[in-house]
Write a protein that holds these residues in place. Structure first.
Motif, mmCIF file in Angstrom:
data_model
loop_
_atom_site.group_PDB
_atom_site.id
_atom_site.type_symbol
_atom_site.label_atom_id
_atom_site.label_comp_id
_atom_site.label_asym_id
_atom_site.label_seq_id
_atom_site.Cartn_x
_atom_site.Cartn_y
_atom_site.Cartn_z
ATOM 1 N N ALA A 23 46.528 71.871 21.991
ATOM 2 C CA ALA A 23 47.466 72.985 21.858
ATOM 3 C C ALA A 23 48.901 72.474 21.897
ATOM 4 N N TYR A 25 52.623 73.714 23.253
ATOM 5 C CA TYR A 25 53.282 74.671 24.130
ATOM 6 C C TYR A 25 54.788 74.474 24.075
ATOM 7 N N ASP A 54 47.378 67.825 24.589
ATOM 8 C CA ASP A 54 48.312 68.917 24.297
ATOM 9 C C ASP A 54 49.715 68.355 24.100
ATOM 10 N N ALA A 170 47.276 75.204 17.004
ATOM 11 C CA ALA A 170 46.010 74.484 17.130
ATOM 12 C C ALA A 170 44.895 75.143 16.330
#
Length: 189
Positions: A23, A25, A54, A170
């Motif tokens: 992901a 962020y 991530d 993602a």
């Protein structure tokens, strides 16, 4: 198609799917990395579950802010001794390579004291226990990074972040890899 070709295609597909599940962020979400509006970065970080692979993105005005990766003591006290890494471009993408705590503050005087700091707790891929995490390479310095020790350990070298600056969510990456895997299987057949 023989059994071995199916096995190879399945393994390639599974590897592609595993790589693409990371992901991205943006620290502070829409607010970004700032003191305006006094974003609650502790609340922001607590609402996320970070994993190895991530990417953490710091987006800010480089005329008014920066990002320093620091040790736990400097994070707690907002008294900077020696930063582990310094970022000042205005958009930093840091790929997490290991589980553990990553401590970031703004190095502009007073900003950390009013809450411009964040503790990113990265979970391991197979265990919920936390261990030291790496520090990405300072921008633009080519020096190797160090891990942030959790409890009195000495830092050790780690590799820096990948150069990926992708903002593609993602889910889209998963769909792209899925399509590529299906196309690869179709081509093999």
């Amino acid at each position: 198609m023989g059994l071995s070709e199916y096995a190879v295609a399945l393994l390639l597909f599974m590897a592609a799917l595993k790589v693409s599940t990371a992901a991205v962020y943006k620290v502070g979400d829409d607010a970004g990395w700032t003191i305006l509006g006094r974003p609650d970065y502790n609340k922001w970080a607590a609402s996320k579950t970070f994993h190895v692979g991530d990417t953490i993105v710091f987006q800010y005005n480089p005329n008014f802010h920066n990002v320093l990766q620091v040790n736990h003591s400097d994070f707690q006290s907002c008294k900077l001794t020696v930063p582990i890494a310094t970022y000042s471009t205005g958009k930093e993408s840091i790929t997490i390579k290991h589980p553990g705590h990553y401590y970031y503050i703004c190095g502009i005087p007073g900003h950390c004291d009013v809450g411009q700091k964040v503790d990113i707790r990265v979970m391991g891929s197979s265990s919920p226990s936390l261990s030291p995490g790496p520090t990405p390479r300072s921008s633009p310095s080519p020096n190797p990074s160090t891990e942030v020790p959790l409890s009195g350990e000495s830092p050790k070298a780690a590799e820096g972040p990948s150069p990926s600056q992708s903002g593609v969510p993602a889910l889209i990456k998963v769909q792209l890899w899925l399509a590529m895997g299906i196309a690869a299987v179709w081509f093999i057949v």
